[in-house]
Design a protein around this motif. Structure first.
Motif, short mmCIF file in Angstrom:
data_model
loop_
_atom_site.label_atom_id
_atom_site.label_comp_id
_atom_site.label_asym_id
_atom_site.label_seq_id
_atom_site.Cartn_x
_atom_site.Cartn_y
_atom_site.Cartn_z
N THR A 23 9.27 42.16 -11.39
CA THR A 23 10.34 41.42 -12.07
C THR A 23 10.38 39.93 -11.74
N VAL A 24 9.77 39.51 -10.64
CA VAL A 24 9.83 38.10 -10.26
C VAL A 24 8.44 37.47 -10.28
N GLN A 25 7.53 38.01 -9.47
CA GLN A 25 6.23 37.36 -9.31
C GLN A 25 5.34 37.47 -10.54
N ARG A 26 5.29 38.64 -11.18
CA ARG A 26 4.45 38.81 -12.37
C ARG A 26 4.88 37.85 -13.49
N PRO A 27 6.18 37.79 -13.86
CA PRO A 27 6.58 36.85 -14.91
C PRO A 27 6.33 35.39 -14.54
N THR A 28 6.47 35.06 -13.27
CA THR A 28 6.24 33.68 -12.83
C THR A 28 4.78 33.29 -13.02
N VAL A 29 3.87 34.18 -12.64
CA VAL A 29 2.45 33.85 -12.76
C VAL A 29 2.02 33.84 -14.23
N ILE A 30 2.61 34.69 -15.05
CA ILE A 30 2.31 34.67 -16.49
C ILE A 30 2.73 33.33 -17.09
N ALA A 31 3.90 32.85 -16.68
CA ALA A 31 4.37 31.55 -17.16
C ALA A 31 3.43 30.43 -16.67
N SER A 32 2.94 30.54 -15.45
CA SER A 32 2.02 29.53 -14.91
C SER A 32 0.71 29.52 -15.69
N ILE A 33 0.23 30.70 -16.06
CA ILE A 33 -1.01 30.77 -16.85
C ILE A 33 -0.80 30.13 -18.22
N ALA A 34 0.32 30.44 -18.86
CA ALA A 34 0.62 29.86 -20.17
C ALA A 34 0.72 28.34 -20.09
N GLU A 35 1.35 27.85 -19.04
CA GLU A 35 1.48 26.40 -18.87
C GLU A 35 0.12 25.76 -18.63
N ALA A 36 -0.71 26.40 -17.83
CA ALA A 36 -2.04 25.85 -17.54
C ALA A 36 -2.92 25.86 -18.79
N ARG A 37 -2.76 26.85 -19.66
CA ARG A 37 -3.53 26.91 -20.91
C ARG A 37 -3.19 25.72 -21.82
N GLU A 38 -1.96 25.29 -21.76
CA GLU A 38 -1.53 24.17 -22.60
C GLU A 38 -2.21 22.86 -22.21
N HIS A 39 -2.74 22.80 -21.02
CA HIS A 39 -3.38 21.57 -20.53
C HIS A 39 -4.77 21.38 -21.10
N GLY A 40 -5.26 22.36 -21.85
CA GLY A 40 -6.55 22.16 -22.51
C GLY A 40 -7.69 22.93 -21.88
N ASP A 41 -8.82 22.25 -21.69
CA ASP A 41 -10.10 22.85 -21.26
C ASP A 41 -9.92 23.76 -20.05
#
Length: 158
Positions: A23-41
């Motif tokens: 409920t805490v760590q999994r959603p946080t890391v998913i959000a981090s991955i999505a944010e990092a994808r937005e940065h491009g390459d």
């Protein structure tokens, strides 16, 4: 499937960790991955690779905890009549016969063991020597330096 003994407290701690991961760590890391994808390459994106690695650790730990909880046999020692015998889950006060030092251990499952916290595994040499003994009995624990004798001072169901 083989069942492994676990105390009520041990089960509670594993369930709390599992809940936190889901409920805490999994959603946080998913959000981090999505944010990092937005940065491009993604090939040269260290944030993305770190987040994916973190996600792998979290998912692995979730699977491990679910497996442990699925094969756990939870034993509530407070529901067992007190006979003065050392059994799984009991807390035992011991007196070293040579030094007169006293120690207190609770006998717990392998995953709960924490010697600094006074919790020893059911499969440890000390626990194996104590199981089945009663208050007042002497147990000999085999150590690399030879046998050490402990008198069982008190057995508690807590």
């Amino acid at each position: 499937m083989k069942k492994f003994p676990m105390t009520v407290g041990g089960e509670k701690a594993l369930r709390e960790e599992l809940d936190d991961l889901k409920t805490v760590q999994r959603p946080t890391v998913i959000a981090s991955i999505a944010e990092a994808r937005e940065h491009g390459d993604l090939k040269e994106n260290a944030e993305y690779h770190a987040a994916r690695e973190q996600q792998g650790f979290i998912e692995g730990r979730i699977q491990e905890l679910e497996g442990k909880l699925g094969s756990a046999q939870v034993i509530d020692v407070t529901q067992i009549p007190h006979t003065g015998k050392v059994i799984f889950g009991t807390t035992v006060d011991l007196i070293n016969m040579d030094t007169e030092d006293t120690v207190c251990y609770q006998i717990v499952g392998d995953d709960e063991a924490n010697i600094k916290g006074g919790k020893i595994s059911i499969s440890s040499p000390i626990a194996r020597a104590l199981i089945g003994k009663e208050e007042g009995d002497v147990a000999v624990v085999q150590t690399p330096g030879g046998g050490v004798e402990y008198e069982i001072d008190q057995v508690r169901h807590i």
